[in-house]
Design an enzyme around this catalytic site. Structure first.
Site, mmCIF file in Angstrom:
data_model
loop_
_atom_site.group_PDB
_atom_site.id
_atom_site.type_symbol
_atom_site.label_atom_id
_atom_site.label_comp_id
_atom_site.label_asym_id
_atom_site.label_seq_id
_atom_site.Cartn_x
_atom_site.Cartn_y
_atom_site.Cartn_z
ATOM 1 C CE LYS A 1 0.581 1.163 4.520
ATOM 2 N NZ LYS A 1 0.696 2.461 5.232
ATOM 3 C CB THR B 1 -1.783 4.590 2.826
ATOM 4 O OG1 THR B 1 -1.894 3.854 4.045
ATOM 5 C CG2 THR B 1 -0.360 5.062 2.683
ATOM 6 C CB VAL C 1 11.113 6.783 6.746
ATOM 7 C CG1 VAL C 1 11.347 5.747 5.661
ATOM 8 C CG2 VAL C 1 12.407 7.056 7.500
#
Length: 332
Positions: free
Chosen positions: A191, A248, A280
């Site tokens: 994802k 997401t 990140v």
């Protein structure tokens, strides 16, 4: 009462430590920097991540991993996927022989193409029944704010999964259990890559039709890979698959989507990383390892391949889109 050690004080580690405390679990969080641990202990604030959130008074913090891990029955691994091996190698000798290891990391390790549970088993010498993963539509900021969310805790040992479920269930955080570790991990890794693709589309200036197509075809990609590795397809149609994918790919709180937007708008990989303030975007590295894993199983993942080529081979997002649209027509 079981003590939980959350190893990592980034956004999600901090949010999940708060969840554990709110659920009544004794929790200590390990922070790499002493100043962060001191701030959490004295001001109940993580100055680097989610700094606007007041953390529970009962949450303790330390920069000494030995202190954090001492007596911990649950060890929550909340470091990025590509640094998990190095960190865990330092911690493994202090982790109790019966402790449950819960991974929050989402990715496939570069080089070895191992899932995070496999890395944990190899480095910690832990039986698979001691290793669990958590995955779902879990944006850290919303969790830390106490907004209702659901997640999946997957472990081959159902009793451990239920124990973890009880340790983190609150009025706003609802965990479900599952035994399909592979499905949860592939959903979590793939994802991030698809979210990068969605972000690129937004950065180019494309609209909802395009995003819906990317999300839907991305789900098809992750399901193909998961099933090839032995996952249950139903897992990918649940919270750890489509749920995590939608959150997401759709939210501006998603680091991967935001990173992709910058690339779509014409920024270089380096400038997009600098703008992320050190956080990140897992999909940047995972796109290559997920792609390589798919190739090793003969699984076709055109969106993942396109993201890899943009991030690592110099293809522009516009060129990647044009190549995707030129693919041969086929039944859905």
């Amino acid at each position: 009462m079981t003590k939980a050690a959350v190893m990592g004080a980034g956004s999600f580690g901090t949010a999940f430590a708060k969840v554990l405390c709110d659920a009544g679990t004794e929790t200590v969080i390990w922070a790499r920097r002493g100043a962060v641990a001191e701030s959490i202990n004295e001001r109940h604030v993580n100055p680097d991540y989610l700094s606007e959130v007041v953390l529970p008074d009962g949450l303790r913090a330390t920069d000494d991993h030995r202190e954090a891990l001492a007596g911990a029955g649950v060890v929550v691994l909340a470091v990025p996927s590509q640094t998990l091996r190095t960190n865990l190698a330092e911690w493994a000798g202090v982790i109790g022989p019966q402790a449950t290891l819960l991974s929050l990391a989402k990715g496939v390790e570069s080089g070895t193409l191992m899932r995070m549970s496999q890395v944990i088993g190899e480095v910690a010498g832990a039986d698979a029944n001691r290793i669990a993963v958590l995955s779902g539509p879990n944006l850290a900021k919303e969790i830390a704010q106490g907004q209702p969310t659901a997640t999946v805790i997957a472990c081959p040992d159902s009793a451990r999964a239920i124990a973890l479920q009880r340790a983190c269930a609150t009025g706003y955080f609802r965990p479900y259990t599952n035994t399909d570790v592979i499905g949860c991990e592939i959903g979590g890794a793939a994802k991030n890559v698809i979210a990068l693709c969605c972000g690129m589309a937004v950065g180019i200036g494309l609209g909802e039709n395009t995003l819906a197509a990317i999300i839907t075809r991305g789900l098809a990609e992750m399901t193909r890979l998961g099933v090839a590795l032995g996952a249950n397809a139903k897992t990918l149609s649940g919270l750890a698959g489509v749920g995590d994918l939608v959150a997401t790919c759709s939210s501006p709180l998603s680091r991967n989507r935001t990173f992709g937007e910058r690339l779509g708008a014409g920024e270089s990989l380096e400038s997009a990383q600098a703008a992320a303030n050190g956080q990140v975007a897992e999909g940047v590295k995972s796109c290559s390892s997920v792609r390589a894993l798919a190739q090793s199983y003969g699984v076709e993942m055109p969106l993942t391949d396109a993201v890899h080529r943009v991030c690592h081979e110099g293809l522009t997002p516009q060129e990647a889109l044009a190549q995707l649209l030129k693919r041969d027509m086929k039944p859905e």
